[in-house]
Design a protein around this motif. Sequence first.
Motif, mmCIF file in Angstrom:
data_model
loop_
_atom_site.group_PDB
_atom_site.id
_atom_site.type_symbol
_atom_site.label_atom_id
_atom_site.label_comp_id
_atom_site.label_asym_id
_atom_site.label_seq_id
_atom_site.Cartn_x
_atom_site.Cartn_y
_atom_site.Cartn_z
ATOM 1 N N ARG A 201 0.802 -1.228 -0.002
ATOM 2 C CA ARG A 201 0.033 -0.099 0.110
ATOM 3 C C ARG A 201 0.896 1.191 0.076
ATOM 4 N NH1 ARG A 201 -5.490 -0.735 1.527
ATOM 5 N NH2 ARG A 201 -6.384 1.249 1.031
ATOM 6 N N LEU A 203 0.957 5.674 -0.028
ATOM 7 C CA LEU A 203 0.336 6.866 0.177
ATOM 8 C C LEU A 203 0.874 7.986 -0.593
ATOM 9 C CD1 LEU A 203 -1.745 8.489 1.817
ATOM 10 C CD2 LEU A 203 0.197 8.872 3.626
ATOM 11 N N THR A 231 -1.955 -1.177 -3.900
ATOM 12 C CA THR A 231 -3.231 -0.016 -3.754
ATOM 13 C C THR A 231 -2.415 1.485 -3.337
ATOM 14 O OG1 THR A 231 -4.331 -1.573 -2.724
ATOM 15 C CG2 THR A 231 -5.030 0.440 -2.281
ATOM 16 N N ASP A 233 -3.396 4.987 -1.817
ATOM 17 C CA ASP A 233 -4.136 6.125 -1.211
ATOM 18 C C ASP A 233 -3.671 7.624 -1.535
ATOM 19 O OD1 ASP A 233 -5.970 4.395 0.147
ATOM 20 O OD2 ASP A 233 -4.059 4.056 1.465
ATOM 21 N N VAL A 235 -4.097 11.561 -1.198
ATOM 22 C CA VAL A 235 -4.742 12.675 -0.565
ATOM 23 C C VAL A 235 -4.515 13.967 -1.142
ATOM 24 C CG1 VAL A 235 -4.623 13.645 1.825
ATOM 25 C CG2 VAL A 235 -4.460 10.994 1.458
ATOM 26 N N CYS A 250 -8.347 8.985 -10.228
ATOM 27 C CA CYS A 250 -8.291 7.903 -9.116
ATOM 28 C C CYS A 250 -9.531 6.939 -9.512
ATOM 29 C CB CYS A 250 -8.551 8.398 -7.826
ATOM 30 S SG CYS A 250 -7.055 9.175 -7.243
ATOM 31 N N GLU A 257 -7.480 4.907 -4.025
ATOM 32 C CA GLU A 257 -8.636 5.545 -3.063
ATOM 33 C C GLU A 257 -8.229 6.891 -3.039
ATOM 34 O OE1 GLU A 257 -11.041 3.917 -1.503
ATOM 35 O OE2 GLU A 257 -10.447 1.946 -2.188
ATOM 36 N N TYR A 258 -9.393 7.797 -3.094
ATOM 37 C CA TYR A 258 -9.080 9.103 -3.359
ATOM 38 C C TYR A 258 -9.572 9.970 -1.933
ATOM 39 C CZ TYR A 258 -10.213 14.280 -4.554
ATOM 40 O OH TYR A 258 -10.092 15.275 -4.848
ATOM 41 N N TYR A 259 -8.963 10.768 -1.375
ATOM 42 C CA TYR A 259 -9.137 11.588 -0.292
ATOM 43 C C TYR A 259 -9.063 12.925 -0.103
ATOM 44 C CZ TYR A 259 -8.847 6.997 2.009
ATOM 45 O OH TYR A 259 -8.950 5.411 2.022
ATOM 46 N N THR A 262 -8.682 15.330 4.316
ATOM 47 C CA THR A 262 -9.205 14.172 5.343
ATOM 48 C C THR A 262 -8.356 14.408 6.954
ATOM 49 O OG1 THR A 262 -9.111 11.842 5.680
ATOM 50 C CG2 THR A 262 -7.198 12.844 4.751
ATOM 51 N N LEU A 268 -3.874 6.499 7.622
ATOM 52 C CA LEU A 268 -3.637 6.624 6.495
ATOM 53 C C LEU A 268 -1.876 6.140 6.438
ATOM 54 C CD1 LEU A 268 -5.620 8.813 4.180
ATOM 55 C CD2 LEU A 268 -5.848 6.373 4.416
ATOM 56 N N ALA A 272 0.004 2.480 5.396
ATOM 57 C CA ALA A 272 0.890 2.706 4.352
ATOM 58 C C ALA A 272 2.123 1.754 4.540
ATOM 59 C CB ALA A 272 1.023 3.837 3.827
#
Length: 374
Positions: A201, A203, A231, A233, A235, A250, A257-259, A262, A268, A272
Amino acid sequence: MKGFDDVQVVIRADASTEIGTGHVMRCLTLADKFKRNGAMVQFVCREHPGHFCDLIQQMGYPVFRLPYCEQKANEADVNYAYAHWLGEPWEEDLAQTSSMLSNLGTAIDLLVVDHYAIDIRWEQNIRSFVNKIMIVDDLANRHHDCDILLDQNLYDNMEHRYDGIIPEHCMKLLGPSYALLRDEFQVARKFAQIREKGVRRILAFFGGSDPTNETQKALEAFMLLEETELTIDVVVGSSNPNKAKIAELCSKLVNAEYYCQTNQMAELMVRADLAIGAGGSTTWERCFLGLPAITITTADNQMEVTEVVASRGAIHYLGHYSEVSPPAIAIAIKKYLENPGLLADISRTGMEIMGQLDAVDAVSVVGTLLNSVK
């Protein structure tokens, strides 16, 4: 002698699309610590495009808003590189801020200034309205009239960078052990682990505004990898001018995954295995939680500290944004996909650099500062 309940604090800081959000965000962290100890905190901010006045008020702090004015910097100004960040000549900003302070109807115990465009000229002239002045800085490029100086960054000559440009009596709080990290990071530290199991993952976060759109570069690099088990994330801040485009990209990826704006950053980061991001304050958040990072500097003032942190082995510095392409980011990611041991080394070193922040932060930053104005 005043107790904490009587301390009046005013913070002068700005956010904008150009300035970014880091100055205001770290001042909000400081404000929370003051407030928790009983202080009354108010902000003075200019309404630049991309300002954070509304967010500050949502956090429970009164904001005295200075009007936006597109001011071009005077090339004769000794602080020319950042002078235009005030949006007014420093004399006008001083007059506006002084007027607001004089109308508060109460003595100001501590004025906190976190602004690259403010220097000793402004500070000396504000003295009659405040008891003590605290400067939050990391440039060490101009003279200050202050009683407390906080620089949370790591430098090879950290202890002497401010020699000759601040008063001898000034209390210096220097280094990552004084990093201004929100409470969520203190809590998340309990769950942070050395990253030893490889990358699953990622970030991607390049600050609140990301004006050079490094976030899209990171996404393009991710696409180049074609790793179906990976994956990402993503931000972005509410002031990011490219957030709609990023959200669209995204949405086309099943493993992205879109933030936006946040309050889950610490969560997060703990989740990660690897980060891709800018230099600046987020460096210390990632290191504190043992999150290895491929770092791209997005402003000149990030370069020196990023190079030092990289030389200690706590991050992978890929270069300045103008020199970094999506393929270069992809190659760097692939390096850690294939060498998880390197990931663990960076993770461990980052946590070691931060030291016992969870033990000294509240005492040394909040306690020391509040006691100094009692």
